[in-house]
Motif scaffolding. Structure first.
Motif, PDB file in Angstrom:
ATOM      1  N   GLY A  55       0.780  -1.212  -0.105  1.00 49.87           N
ATOM      2  CA  GLY A  55      -0.034   0.089   0.115  1.00 49.87           C
ATOM      3  C   GLY A  55       0.766   1.130  -0.027  1.00 49.87           C
ATOM      4  O   GLY A  55       0.254   2.341   0.082  1.00 49.87           O
ATOM      5  N   GLY A  56       2.209   1.190  -0.185  1.00 52.51           N
ATOM      6  CA  GLY A  56       2.817   2.443  -0.178  1.00 52.51           C
ATOM      7  C   GLY A  56       2.857   2.815   0.976  1.00 52.51           C
ATOM      8  O   GLY A  56       2.853   2.709   2.239  1.00 52.51           O
ATOM      9  N   PRO A  57       2.342   4.451   1.005  1.00 50.90           N
ATOM     10  CA  PRO A  57       2.221   5.353   2.069  1.00 50.90           C
ATOM     11  C   PRO A  57       1.239   4.832   3.121  1.00 50.90           C
ATOM     12  O   PRO A  57       0.958   5.273   4.335  1.00 50.90           O
ATOM     13  N   TRP A  58       0.105   3.925   2.658  1.00 55.67           N
ATOM     14  CA  TRP A  58      -0.955   3.276   3.526  1.00 55.67           C
ATOM     15  C   TRP A  58      -0.599   2.144   4.136  1.00 55.67           C
ATOM     16  O   TRP A  58      -1.347   1.305   4.939  1.00 55.67           O
ATOM     17  N   VAL A  59       0.755   1.689   3.807  1.00 60.76           N
ATOM     18  CA  VAL A  59       0.956   0.120   4.526  1.00 60.76           C
ATOM     19  C   VAL A  59       0.878   0.243   6.244  1.00 60.76           C
ATOM     20  O   VAL A  59       0.102  -0.839   6.426  1.00 60.76           O
ATOM     21  N   LEU A 104       6.314   3.471   9.240  1.00 59.51           N
ATOM     22  CA  LEU A 104       6.566   4.577   8.340  1.00 59.51           C
ATOM     23  C   LEU A 104       6.977   5.917   8.716  1.00 59.51           C
ATOM     24  O   LEU A 104       6.570   6.196   9.710  1.00 59.51           O
ATOM     25  N   GLN A 105       7.729   6.516   8.224  1.00 56.82           N
ATOM     26  CA  GLN A 105       7.763   7.918   8.178  1.00 56.82           C
ATOM     27  C   GLN A 105       7.641   8.614   6.723  1.00 56.82           C
ATOM     28  O   GLN A 105       8.486   8.474   5.586  1.00 56.82           O
ATOM     29  N   LEU A 106       6.563   9.286   6.530  1.00 54.58           N
ATOM     30  CA  LEU A 106       6.048   9.882   5.371  1.00 54.58           C
ATOM     31  C   LEU A 106       6.872  11.320   5.200  1.00 54.58           C
ATOM     32  O   LEU A 106       7.020  12.039   6.109  1.00 54.58           O
ATOM     33  N   THR A 107       7.611  11.440   3.939  1.00 57.02           N
ATOM     34  CA  THR A 107       7.939  12.687   3.813  1.00 57.02           C
ATOM     35  C   THR A 107       7.444  12.984   2.255  1.00 57.02           C
ATOM     36  O   THR A 107       6.864  12.305   1.498  1.00 57.02           O
ATOM     37  N   PRO A 150       7.002   6.839   1.264  1.00 56.74           N
ATOM     38  CA  PRO A 150       6.831   6.015   2.419  1.00 56.74           C
ATOM     39  C   PRO A 150       8.489   5.339   2.971  1.00 56.74           C
ATOM     40  O   PRO A 150       8.608   4.539   2.290  1.00 56.74           O
ATOM     41  N   LEU A 151       9.012   6.060   3.848  1.00 57.62           N
ATOM     42  CA  LEU A 151      10.066   5.675   4.182  1.00 57.62           C
ATOM     43  C   LEU A 151      10.093   4.817   5.641  1.00 57.62           C
ATOM     44  O   LEU A 151       9.355   5.196   6.407  1.00 57.62           O
ATOM     45  N   ILE A 152      10.976   3.860   5.843  1.00 57.80           N
ATOM     46  CA  ILE A 152      11.138   3.281   7.095  1.00 57.80           C
ATOM     47  C   ILE A 152      11.856   4.123   8.171  1.00 57.80           C
ATOM     48  O   ILE A 152      12.673   4.759   7.860  1.00 57.80           O
ATOM     49  N   HIS A 153      11.052   4.382   9.065  1.00 55.97           N
ATOM     50  CA  HIS A 153      11.484   5.341  10.221  1.00 55.97           C
ATOM     51  C   HIS A 153      12.667   5.159  10.926  1.00 55.97           C
ATOM     52  O   HIS A 153      12.952   3.869  11.183  1.00 55.97           O
ATOM     53  N   GLU A 154      13.629   6.041  11.190  1.00 52.99           N
ATOM     54  CA  GLU A 154      15.102   5.854  11.443  1.00 52.99           C
ATOM     55  C   GLU A 154      15.236   6.956  12.522  1.00 52.99           C
ATOM     56  O   GLU A 154      15.084   8.293  12.348  1.00 52.99           O
ATOM     57  N   GLU A 155      15.475   6.652  13.728  1.00 55.51           N
ATOM     58  CA  GLU A 155      15.129   7.856  15.068  1.00 55.51           C
ATOM     59  C   GLU A 155      16.462   8.782  14.534  1.00 55.51           C
ATOM     60  O   GLU A 155      17.648   8.306  14.606  1.00 55.51           O
ATOM     61  N   MET A 207       5.081  -5.048   2.543  1.00 56.33           N
ATOM     62  CA  MET A 207       6.421  -4.561   1.888  1.00 56.33           C
ATOM     63  C   MET A 207       6.228  -2.993   1.811  1.00 56.33           C
ATOM     64  O   MET A 207       5.536  -2.406   1.850  1.00 56.33           O
ATOM     65  N   ALA A 208       7.668  -2.683   2.883  1.00 53.75           N
ATOM     66  CA  ALA A 208       7.608  -1.089   3.019  1.00 53.75           C
ATOM     67  C   ALA A 208       9.068  -0.602   2.506  1.00 53.75           C
ATOM     68  O   ALA A 208       9.959  -1.205   2.192  1.00 53.75           O
ATOM     69  N   GLY A 209       9.159   0.685   2.109  1.00 56.21           N
ATOM     70  CA  GLY A 209      10.090   1.520   1.884  1.00 56.21           C
ATOM     71  C   GLY A 209      10.462   1.169   0.463  1.00 56.21           C
ATOM     72  O   GLY A 209       9.747   0.940  -0.499  1.00 56.21           O
ATOM     73  N   GLY A 210      11.724   1.404  -0.135  1.00 58.01           N
ATOM     74  CA  GLY A 210      12.321   1.186  -1.296  1.00 58.01           C
ATOM     75  C   GLY A 210      11.982   2.225  -2.329  1.00 58.01           C
ATOM     76  O   GLY A 210      11.869   3.300  -2.009  1.00 58.01           O
TER      77      GLY A 210
END
Length: 555
Positions: A231-235, A250-253, A343-348, A371-374
Motif C-alpha cells: 500500500g505504499g504510504p498506506w502500509v 513508516l515515516q512519510l516525507t 513511505p520511508l522506514i522510520h529511523e530515529e 512491503m515497505a520502503g524502497g
C-alpha cells in the motif's frame, strides 16, 4: 494488447468474489504492479485491488527518474547503490519506451556538497558498483565545458562538473505497463477497490479481504491463500487494520516539483545541484518544459491528497535563483506542479533527506505480508523478494510448487521491441507509418515514445475512428488515446486520463483545458455515469487544475 477495461466492473468484482486466489496484492502502485507481474508470470493465481487509480499515490508523483542513487554513496549505502544501479539497465531494456538514458550534470562550486576530487572518486565508484556500460561512464568537465553544456549554471565559484547518466521515466506509465503485462499473464487487477477489512480463519490467519467498489459502494469478500500489503504510504494503515502495526513504522516525507515552460526556464541539460541549505535537487528538461524538484520534508497530512504549499514553491524558486542566477522565474511562471508522499522506514534522529530508501518485508502474526520502503528503480527486485517469500509459504503450507522469478528479461507491455537497440529501429519505422497516416513527425514520435509496441493500436484507432472523433468534437489523436485508455488501460475518471495515462496535467496543462469538456462528455456516455458522478469528476479535475498552479498557505 490485452483488453483491460472498466466497461465490465461488476463482472470483475464478481470474479474476485467467486474464485480463491493464490495471492491477493493490495496496492496498484509500482510495488504492487511489480509483485503482480512476478507472481502471475510464475503461474500464481493473482489478483490486485487498488483503492484509487493505478499509480495515483507515490508512483505518479516521483522525480520521474529511474536512477542509481548516487546520493546514497555519501551515506555508505554501498549495497543499495550496487543493486539499484544494476536494476536501471534491466528496467530500461524491458521497457525502453518508458525509460530513456539522460546525461546528468553535477556541478561543483566552492563550498558545495561535492568537490572535483570527491565527485571524480564518487562517480568512478558509482560506475563500478552499478555496472555502468562503457558508453555511459562518467566524465569530468572543466568550468568552461560545464558552462558550454549549460550556460545557465552559476559561474561564481564554479570548479567544474561531473557528467554521468541517469534514466528518465514516465513513472505512472511505467507502473501501468508493468500492470498490463501482469494482466496478460492472467492477473485480475481492479482500481477504485478499497480494502475495508481482513478475513481470518478460526486460527487467526489472514485468508482474504473485504473490498469495497468505491464507484458503486458494493462490498465483496475476496478469498486468498496469501495477502501482500503493498500500500505504499498506506502500509501502516493496513497493518493497523490487521492489528499488527508494531516495531518498525513508516515515516512519510513530502516531495514537491514545479514545472516551467522552456521560454521562461530554457534549460538545455539535466542538472543535479546544491540548494542554499545544502540539500540537492534536480532540474530536468522534458517535452518543451523544465521541471525542478524535489523537496524533502516530514509529512503528516492527508496521504491521498498532498498539496503544494507556498513554502514548497518558494524553496524551489530560491534554489533555482541560487544555481541559475540569470533565470528570473517567479511564481507567475509556474505552469504546473505535483506533490508526492514517500513511505520511508522510520529511523530515529535522522533528517528526512538522510533516511535510507531501502525496502523491508514485515510478516505479521496473522500472516499478512507487508512491503515497505524502497525506490522506484528497485521495484523488480522488491517484487522478486516478496513473491519468493509467498512461493516458499505456499510450498510449506499447501505443497504447491512455483518456479523462480523470470522478470529479469521479461519485456513490459509496450516493451516487446527487442530491447533498447531494437526500439531505435522500431521507432523509426513506426514514425514513418504515422506520417503516412497524416500525423506530423512530432506527433508520431510522441505516440511511439508513449506506447512503444502498442502504438499500432493507437494508429489504427486514429485512422479508423476519425468520424467518431469528429462527432465527439475531440482531436483525432486525443480521441485515439482516450479510446485506448478506456479499452486497454482501465481509466474510469477524467483525472486517470489527464494525469496518469498522458501526463498532460503536469506537462501540457493547456491541452487538458482544451480537451477536458469533450473528454468528460464522451467518458460520461461510455461509462454511463450519473449526472452526480459527472459533476463530481468534473469538479475533481477542476480542483487539481487549480491546485497545480495555486499553492495552499501553510497552517
Amino acid at each position: 494488447m490485452e483488453k483491460f477495461t472498466n466497461y465490465h466492473r461488476k463482472n470483475q468484482f464478481e470474479q474476485l468474489n467467486r474464485e480463491q486466489w493464490d495471492l491477493l496484492v493490495i496496492g496498484g502502485g509500482i510495488t504492487g504492479a511489480g509483485i503482480a507481474l512476478d507472481a502471475a508470470s510464475r503461474g500464481m493465481k493473482t489478483a490486485v485491488v487498488e483503492m484509487q487509480d493505478f499509480a495515483a499515490g507515490t508512483s505518479s508523483r516521483s522525480t520521474k527518474l529511474v536512477h542509481g542513487g548516487l546520493r546514497y554513496l555519501k551515506q555508505f549505502e554501498v549495497k543499495m547503490v550496487a543493486e539499484v544501479g544494476k536494476e536501471r539497465e534491466i528496467v530500461y531494456e524491458n521497457g525502453p519506451h518508458v525509460t530513456t538514458p539522460e546525461w546528468m550534470m553535477l556541478p561543483f562550486h566552492e563550498g558545495g556538497n561535492f568537490g572535483p576530487f570527491t565527485t571524480n572518486i564518487g562517480l568512478r565508484v558509482y560506475d563500478y558498483l552499478a555496472g555502468v556500460k562503457k558508453s555511459e561512464r562518467r566524465t569530468m568537465l572543466s568550468p568552461e565545458e560545464t558552462i558550454e553544456r549549460e550556460p545557465l549554471v552559476k559561474r561564481d565559484g564554479l570548479k567544474g562538473a561531473g557528467f554521468y547518466v541517469e534514466y528518465k521515466t514516465d513513472d505512472a506509465r511505467l507502473t501501468l505497463e508493468v500492470m498490463k503485462k501482469a494482466v496478460e499473464y492472467g492477473a485480475l487487477s481492479t482500481n477504485y477497490a478499497k480494502v475495508i477489512d481482513f478475513l481470518y480463519s478460526d486460527a487467526g490467519s489472514v485468508e482474504g479481504v473485504i473490498v469495497e467498489d468505491t464507484i458503486s459502494g458494493e462490498t465483496y469478500q475476496v478469498q486468498a491463500k496469501k495477502v501482500v500489503n503493498a500500500g505504499g504510504p498506506w502500509v501502516d494503515e493496513l497493518r493497523g487494520l490487521d492489528g499488527s502495526k508494531k516495531g518498525k513504522t513508516l515515516q512519510l516525507t513530502k516531495g514537491a516539483h514545479l514545472v516551467f515552460d522552456q521560454s521562461a526556464f530554457p534549460l538545455k541539460q539535466a542538472v543535479y545541484f546544491d540548494t542554499p541549505d545544502g540539500r540537492m535537487i534536480f532540474a530536468i528538461p522534458r517535452d518543451g518544459k523544465t521541471y525542478v524538484g524535489t523537496t524533502d520534508t516530514e509529512y503528516d497530512g492527508e496521504i491521498s491528497h498532498p498539496k503544494l504549499t507556498t513554502a514548497d514553491r518558494d524553496y524551489i524558486l530560491e534554489a533555482i535563483h541560487y544555481m541559475f542566477p540569470t533565470v528570473e522565474v517567479t511564481e507567475d511562471d509556474v505552469e504546473s506542479s505535483w506533490v508526492g508522499v514517500r513511505p520511508l522506514i522510520h529511523e530515529e534522529g535522522k533528517d528526512p533527506s538522510e533516511i535510507s530508501r531501502k525496502d523491508e518485508i514485515f510478516v505479521s502474526d496473522s500472516g499478512l505480508i507487508s512491503m515497505a520502503g524502497g525506490k522506484l528503480t528497485g521495484y523488480r527486485k522488491m517484487a522478486q523478494s516478496a513473491v519468493d517469500l509467498v512461493r516458499d509459504k505456499l510450498m510449506e503450507e499447501y505443497g504447491i510448487r512455483y518456479s523462480d522469478s523470470e522478470t529479469i528479461h521479461k519485456p513490459l507491455s509496450g516493451g516487446e521491441v527487442n530491447g533498447s537497440k531494437g526500439f531505435k529501429q522500431f521507432k523509426e519505422e513506426r514514425i514513418k507509418i504515422g506520417e503516412s497516416m497524416g500525423l506530423s513527425k512530432e506527433a508520431a514520435n510522441k505516440l511511439v515514445s508513449l506506447y512503444g509496441a502498442n502504438v499500432d493500436t493507437v494508429f489504427n484507432l486514429f485512422k479508423e475512428r476519425k468520424t467518431d472523433a469528429e462527432r465527439a468534437q475531440i482531436d483525432p489523436v486525443a480521441f485515439a488515446q482516450l479510446v485506448v485508455a478506456l479499452e486497454y488501460e482501465m481509466i474510469y475518471k477524467p483525472v486517470d486520463f489527464f494525469i496518469r495515462r498522458t501526463g498532460a496535467l503536469f506537462f501540457d496543462i493547456k491541452w487538458v483545458k482544451q480537451h477536458q469538456h469533450a473528454v468528460i462528455d464522451f467518458m460520461a456516455n461510455e461509462l454511463e455515469w450519473t449526472a452526480k458522478q459527472k459533476q463530481a469528476y468534473t469538479d475533481e479535475l477542476n480542483q487539481l487544475l487549480e491546485e497545480a498552479v495555486q499553492p495552499v498557505e501553510i497552517g
